[in-house]
Design a protein around this motif. Sequence first.
Motif, PDB file in Angstrom:
ATOM      1  N   ALA A   1       0.818  -1.130   0.173  1.00 44.03           N
ATOM      2  CA  ALA A   1       0.041  -0.082   0.014  1.00 44.03           C
ATOM      3  C   ALA A   1       0.961   1.380   0.030  1.00 44.03           C
ATOM      4  O   ALA A   1       0.529   2.428  -0.720  1.00 44.03           O
ATOM      5  N   GLU A   2       1.912   1.117   1.048  1.00 43.66           N
ATOM      6  CA  GLU A   2       2.817   2.545   0.642  1.00 43.66           C
ATOM      7  C   GLU A   2       3.558   2.563  -0.373  1.00 43.66           C
ATOM      8  O   GLU A   2       3.776   3.751  -1.065  1.00 43.66           O
ATOM      9  N   ALA A   3       3.725   1.382  -1.152  1.00 40.28           N
ATOM     10  CA  ALA A   3       4.633   1.704  -2.630  1.00 40.28           C
ATOM     11  C   ALA A   3       3.488   2.231  -3.415  1.00 40.28           C
ATOM     12  O   ALA A   3       4.047   2.922  -4.129  1.00 40.28           O
ATOM     13  N   TYR A   4       2.430   1.527  -3.541  1.00 38.91           N
ATOM     14  CA  TYR A   4       1.393   2.457  -4.445  1.00 38.91           C
ATOM     15  C   TYR A   4       1.244   3.755  -4.425  1.00 38.91           C
ATOM     16  O   TYR A   4       0.919   4.561  -4.991  1.00 38.91           O
ATOM     17  N   PHE A   5       1.020   4.072  -2.813  1.00 39.21           N
ATOM     18  CA  PHE A   5       0.783   5.426  -2.443  1.00 39.21           C
ATOM     19  C   PHE A   5       1.798   6.327  -2.965  1.00 39.21           C
ATOM     20  O   PHE A   5       1.491   7.440  -3.405  1.00 39.21           O
ATOM     21  N   TYR A   6       2.986   5.988  -2.715  1.00 41.37           N
ATOM     22  CA  TYR A   6       4.408   6.904  -3.109  1.00 41.37           C
ATOM     23  C   TYR A   6       4.584   7.025  -4.762  1.00 41.37           C
ATOM     24  O   TYR A   6       5.225   7.983  -5.060  1.00 41.37           O
ATOM     25  N   GLU A   7       3.674   6.003  -5.416  1.00 44.19           N
ATOM     26  CA  GLU A   7       3.819   6.212  -6.797  1.00 44.19           C
ATOM     27  C   GLU A   7       2.569   6.763  -7.393  1.00 44.19           C
ATOM     28  O   GLU A   7       2.472   7.072  -8.619  1.00 44.19           O
TER      29      GLU A   7
ATOM     30  N   ARG B   1      -0.610   5.820  -6.996  1.00 48.12           N
ATOM     31  CA  ARG B   1      -1.567   4.830  -7.527  1.00 48.12           C
ATOM     32  C   ARG B   1      -2.631   4.812  -6.310  1.00 48.12           C
ATOM     33  O   ARG B   1      -2.420   3.768  -5.743  1.00 48.12           O
ATOM     34  N   LEU B   2      -3.356   5.617  -6.102  1.00 46.72           N
ATOM     35  CA  LEU B   2      -4.166   5.829  -4.880  1.00 46.72           C
ATOM     36  C   LEU B   2      -5.118   4.603  -4.847  1.00 46.72           C
ATOM     37  O   LEU B   2      -5.537   4.325  -3.647  1.00 46.72           O
ATOM     38  N   LYS B   3      -6.029   4.639  -5.814  1.00 47.57           N
ATOM     39  CA  LYS B   3      -6.922   3.367  -5.840  1.00 47.57           C
ATOM     40  C   LYS B   3      -6.241   2.086  -5.512  1.00 47.57           C
ATOM     41  O   LYS B   3      -6.876   1.489  -4.578  1.00 47.57           O
ATOM     42  N   LEU B   4      -4.913   1.500  -5.747  1.00 46.40           N
ATOM     43  CA  LEU B   4      -4.507   0.359  -5.439  1.00 46.40           C
ATOM     44  C   LEU B   4      -3.776   0.394  -3.991  1.00 46.40           C
ATOM     45  O   LEU B   4      -4.001  -0.525  -3.433  1.00 46.40           O
ATOM     46  N   ALA B   5      -3.369   1.586  -3.649  1.00 48.91           N
ATOM     47  CA  ALA B   5      -3.033   1.828  -2.206  1.00 48.91           C
ATOM     48  C   ALA B   5      -4.075   1.507  -1.394  1.00 48.91           C
ATOM     49  O   ALA B   5      -3.934   0.867  -0.185  1.00 48.91           O
ATOM     50  N   LYS B   6      -5.455   2.070  -1.571  1.00 47.85           N
ATOM     51  CA  LYS B   6      -6.229   1.922  -0.754  1.00 47.85           C
ATOM     52  C   LYS B   6      -6.948   0.463  -0.634  1.00 47.85           C
ATOM     53  O   LYS B   6      -7.321  -0.207   0.579  1.00 47.85           O
ATOM     54  N   GLU B   7      -6.797  -0.194  -1.789  1.00 47.82           N
ATOM     55  CA  GLU B   7      -7.263  -1.654  -1.707  1.00 47.82           C
ATOM     56  C   GLU B   7      -6.231  -2.402  -0.894  1.00 47.82           C
ATOM     57  O   GLU B   7      -6.825  -3.298  -0.087  1.00 47.82           O
ATOM     58  N   GLN B   8      -4.931  -2.213  -0.972  1.00 45.44           N
ATOM     59  CA  GLN B   8      -3.985  -2.750  -0.197  1.00 45.44           C
ATOM     60  C   GLN B   8      -4.087  -2.628   1.214  1.00 45.44           C
ATOM     61  O   GLN B   8      -3.945  -3.301   2.069  1.00 45.44           O
ATOM     62  N   ALA B   9      -4.265  -1.225   1.732  1.00 45.04           N
ATOM     63  CA  ALA B   9      -4.560  -0.705   2.924  1.00 45.04           C
ATOM     64  C   ALA B   9      -5.377  -1.238   3.547  1.00 45.04           C
ATOM     65  O   ALA B   9      -5.597  -1.524   4.633  1.00 45.04           O
ATOM     66  N   LYS B  10      -6.757  -1.747   2.755  1.00 41.12           N
ATOM     67  CA  LYS B  10      -7.823  -1.958   3.519  1.00 41.12           C
ATOM     68  C   LYS B  10      -7.690  -3.611   3.837  1.00 41.12           C
ATOM     69  O   LYS B  10      -8.090  -4.086   4.933  1.00 41.12           O
ATOM     70  N   ARG B  11      -6.910  -4.378   2.947  1.00 37.52           N
ATOM     71  CA  ARG B  11      -6.724  -5.711   3.393  1.00 37.52           C
ATOM     72  C   ARG B  11      -5.581  -5.675   4.471  1.00 37.52           C
ATOM     73  O   ARG B  11      -5.644  -6.729   5.522  1.00 37.52           O
TER      74      ARG B  11
END
Length: 434
Positions: A389-395, A397-407
């Motif tokens: 989630a952190e990796a997607y966030f700093y790239e 890619r907010l939608k993917l970051a939120k999906e990973q963070a939710k899990r």
Amino acid sequence: MIRDAETESLIKTYAKPIFNAAGLSGQAVDIHIINDRAFNAFVVDGHNMFIHAGALMDAKTPNQIIGVIAHESGHITGGHLARLRNQISKAKSAALMLQLLGLAAMAAGAVAGSGEIGQLGMGAAYGGTDAAMRMVLAYRQDEESSADQAAVTFLNATHQSARGLLETLEFMNSKLFGVQGINPYLQSHPLPPQRLAQLRSLAEASPYFDVKDPPELQVRHDLVKAKLFGFLDQPETTFNRYPSTDRSLPAAYARAIATYRKSGAQAALPQLDALIAAKPDWPYFYEIKGQFLFESGNAADAIAPLQKAVALAPEESLIRILLAQSMLAMPGMKNVDDAISNLRTALARETDSATGYRQLALAYGRKGDAAKAESARQQYLAQAELASAEAYFYEGRLKLAKEQAKRAKAGFVDGTPNWLRADDILAFQVPTTD
């Protein structure tokens, strides 16, 4: 953008005393290097300064870059950016008024059947934007001179010469030699001859005007220049710039990099080993050897030189991340805990490294797969999901970051630091402006 531990370390060395003198040491100003060959530097806010690689490659001395940093610091301390936004707003308003008056005159001319009134109105309408530009650029000229004066103050406070800043403006002046018909009010910076005269009197009046850069700092400067030329120029151009007759350490550095880019790691390794033998306490020679080995698919051999680089420069987060990548490129669990330790240390400093977080996700995923107890497996996988989630966030890619963070959030105890970080990512919204 260029990320390189050696170059960034040098820039920080240049900037630290200037930031202290300017009162910026507690303001967390980051300096970013842009892959552009033009000699340029700028600030966009009070926390980010940008220097083109071309400035580092063209600068003959550290003092020339230090002068540039001092000048840009003058823009920050002078509040020029905030006032520039205000000036732009005023200019827009003035331009709009001129355009409205022009349109009204055009309409009046049409009603009255007067072509002259209509033409005057058209001139006013089209002149609004030009007037706005002149207002802003005239303002910029004043601020550039103000930043020069502040730079000399900071350089004097640190007992450094303003000669480098003067030499930079002389370089800019040479670029305009023979150019005719330049309107000084259509320049975003005052013409170099004008600034040169103002700066020279200030610089030469300083008791530190004749102070030279320390020899060891000049060597570091020349090494970084050689590194940039080695990576950014074509290999043949680098060989011509640094011929084999040049036996200096920077020249050998540039040729080793150019050799790698032209012929691969195995051809460059003897040259890298010679550099290490000549300067065995220099961490960045070990780093670049590890980098070349890793990039050529030899991760196992990359680990030892990268470990040596980390031992010599433990604060260099980018080297630790590369070391962790090399460790995780090896199969099995042997290096996983060491990789996690290096990544955790690196990410404490390099907080927005998507690469670092992606490697951390890989490491925790591997630990989760190897865990025997289900509870341990779930915890490791949750940490892997949070790192992803952190990796997607700093790239971005907010939608993917939120999906990973939710899990990830579902796998942590409520209120724990990991749970809170996952919740922060879920709650994040991209800021909007008017």
